[in-house]
Design an enzyme around this catalytic site. Structure first.
Site, PDB file in Angstrom:
ATOM      1  N   ARG A 293      -2.810  42.767 -11.279  1.00  0.00           N
ATOM      2  CA  ARG A 293      -2.318  43.432 -10.075  1.00  0.00           C
ATOM      3  C   ARG A 293      -2.376  44.936 -10.309  1.00  0.00           C
ATOM      4  O   ARG A 293      -1.572  45.488 -11.046  1.00  0.00           O
ATOM      5  CB  ARG A 293      -0.890  42.972  -9.762  1.00  0.00           C
ATOM      6  CG  ARG A 293      -0.198  43.832  -8.726  1.00  0.00           C
ATOM      7  CD  ARG A 293       1.132  43.241  -8.256  1.00  0.00           C
ATOM      8  NE  ARG A 293       2.067  42.916  -9.299  1.00  0.00           N
ATOM      9  CZ  ARG A 293       2.872  43.791  -9.914  1.00  0.00           C
ATOM     10  NH1 ARG A 293       2.798  45.074  -9.627  1.00  0.00           N
ATOM     11  NH2 ARG A 293       3.724  43.387 -10.834  1.00  0.00           N
ATOM     12  N   HIS A 297       4.033  45.341  -7.014  1.00  0.00           N
ATOM     13  CA  HIS A 297       4.261  43.960  -6.574  1.00  0.00           C
ATOM     14  C   HIS A 297       4.321  43.914  -5.052  1.00  0.00           C
ATOM     15  O   HIS A 297       3.663  43.097  -4.408  1.00  0.00           O
ATOM     16  CB  HIS A 297       5.562  43.440  -7.173  1.00  0.00           C
ATOM     17  CG  HIS A 297       5.976  42.105  -6.660  1.00  0.00           C
ATOM     18  ND1 HIS A 297       5.297  40.951  -6.959  1.00  0.00           N
ATOM     19  CD2 HIS A 297       6.983  41.732  -5.838  1.00  0.00           C
ATOM     20  CE1 HIS A 297       5.875  39.925  -6.362  1.00  0.00           C
ATOM     21  NE2 HIS A 297       6.896  40.374  -5.670  1.00  0.00           N
ATOM     22  N   TYR A 306       7.890  49.860 -15.517  1.00  0.00           N
ATOM     23  CA  TYR A 306       7.823  48.761 -16.484  1.00  0.00           C
ATOM     24  C   TYR A 306       6.451  48.557 -17.125  1.00  0.00           C
ATOM     25  O   TYR A 306       6.293  47.668 -17.954  1.00  0.00           O
ATOM     26  CB  TYR A 306       8.293  47.448 -15.830  1.00  0.00           C
ATOM     27  CG  TYR A 306       7.566  47.054 -14.567  1.00  0.00           C
ATOM     28  CD1 TYR A 306       6.323  46.423 -14.609  1.00  0.00           C
ATOM     29  CD2 TYR A 306       8.126  47.300 -13.307  1.00  0.00           C
ATOM     30  CE1 TYR A 306       5.664  46.058 -13.447  1.00  0.00           C
ATOM     31  CE2 TYR A 306       7.468  46.937 -12.140  1.00  0.00           C
ATOM     32  CZ  TYR A 306       6.246  46.317 -12.215  1.00  0.00           C
ATOM     33  OH  TYR A 306       5.591  45.950 -11.067  1.00  0.00           O
TER      34      TYR A 306
END
Length: 401
Positions: A293, A297, A306
């Site tokens: 990805r 998200h 993160y």
């Protein structure tokens, strides 16, 4: 390369440890050994096209794309480019306040277009909320995908019109829906297949495990297509599973295979293979599309909190669209005229999507309070009144306008 035996790749579990401090130490040691063995035995991907655009021969899967033509390759490239352009426009529209939320597919175009083009018209698709490329392959107008994200409808298209179910927000539930539908297909005596899409995060849900159990026991003609994009929001895959995700299929009694999720040809071939197994009465298959990805998200997420830029940069080198473009150029299957014409078409699509969204009505702010209880509820009434007062405060600040 061939599909590897899941049995050969599953780490052996150590014998039970003795109680006490010695047992604790042995557990730690065993865990380290298992982790080390897993890393060294990481399975290879089924790959037909390298990141540099070079064709890879694969005796087991070449036959599923043996008849692909230069026109077909250009078509797959067009699908991916237009899907990415639509996705980028939707992200921009959300940032401009036209959509409440958007789940981008950036980086996952090959997994979706490859698998989507493997489907027959009579196959049925159960998506999550990110399968914009599969929707494109099924003939769903891209503008119809945006109503739900604007808050003006609950889907925007007829699922039976394109054999493409409405988007599923509840994580993993569509795997059970697909399994039940596939069991019905068998009862009806049809030879079509069903495919369920979900992500690596959803693979940890109980609904997915139940779907695996029922599909195996009833030999349902369903393909479970897991897009492992490495991150379940902020949780990496290694925090979800001790083994590669495709190996989970072994425990339920059906095959699993890992495919290079950024290779559109490999996704097309592997999905065709899995669908043909299903139609032949050989039961379910788990396909793990190993991809990434590239964006957040959803638009409410900040991936910089993160994951590192170096990780994204490494995956950018494996970009699925650039990979196929290199192959088209090296093989002389496309010229600059083709790419320029596609760029024009891409911008036209973005303009059409932008105009369609801005022509949509504003969402009904009070719709969230309806149909919560059949006979109404005092607390809901109180919350509605509070929200109405909150909305009215903006009109007061603007001089009653």
């Amino acid at each position: 390369m061939t599909v590897e035996s899941t049995a050969a790749r599953t780490p052996r579990r150590s014998a039970g440890n003795k109680a006490g401090t010695t047992g604790t130490k042995r557990t730690t040691s065993t865990t380290k050994k298992a982790t080390g063995a897993r890393k060294s035995a990481e399975p290879a991907l089924v790959q037909l096209l390298t990141p540099e655009g070079k064709r890879v021969k694969n005796a087991e899967f070449d036959k599923y794309v043996a008849d692909i033509t230069a026109d077909d390759l250009r078509g797959l490239y067009r699908d991916m480019v237009l899907t990415r352009r639509f996705d980028a426009e939707a992200t921009s529209l959300q940032r401009q306040g036209e959509l409440g939320l958007w789940a981008s597919l950036l980086g996952q175009e090959a997994a979706q277009i490859g698998s989507g083009r493997a489907l027959r018209d009579d196959d049925y698709v159960f998506p999550t909320y990110r399968e914009h490329g599969v929707a494109w392959c099924r003939g769903v107008d891209p503008t119809n995908l945006l109503g739900m994200f604007r808050g003006v409808n609950n889907g925007g298209w007829d699922p039976n019109g394109n054999n493409f179910h409405l988007y599923t927000i509840v994580i993993g539930s569509q795997a059970l829906h697909a399994t039940g539908y596939a069991m019905g297909v068998t009862k009806d005596g049809a030879d079509s297949a069903v495919i369920a899409y979900f992500g690596d995060g959803a693979s940890s849900q109980g609904d997915v495990a139940e779907a695996f159990t029922f599909s195996a026991v009833y030999n349902a003609p369903v393909v479970f297509f897991c897009q492992n994009n490495q991150w379940a929001i902020s949780e990496p895959t290694e925090k979800q599973s001790r083994v590669p995700l495709y190996q989970r299929a072994q425990g339920f009694g059906f095959p699993g295979v890992r495919v290079d999720g950024n290779d559109v040809l490999a996704n097309l071939a592997v999905t065709k293979w899995a669908l043909e197994r299903a139609r032949a009465g050989e039961g379910p298959t788990l396909v793990e599309a190993f991809t990434y990805r590239m964006g957040a998200h959803t638009t409410s997420d900040d991936p910089t909190r993160y994951r590192h830029d170096e990780e994204r940069a490494a995956w950018e080198a494996k970009d699925p669209i650039l990979r196929l473009r290199r192959h088209l150029e090296v093989s002389n299957h496309a010229d600059e005229g083709f790419f320029a014409e596609l760029e024009t078409e891409s911008e036209a699509l973005g303009k059409r999507v932008r105009e369609a969204v801005r022509a949509m009505p504003d969402p009904d702010h009070f719709a969230i309070f309806e149909n919560v209880y059949a006979d109404g509820h005092a607390l809901v009434d109180e919350e509605r009144a509070q929200f109405a007062a909150y909305q009215a405060s903006f009109a007061d600040e603007d001089g009653g306008k």
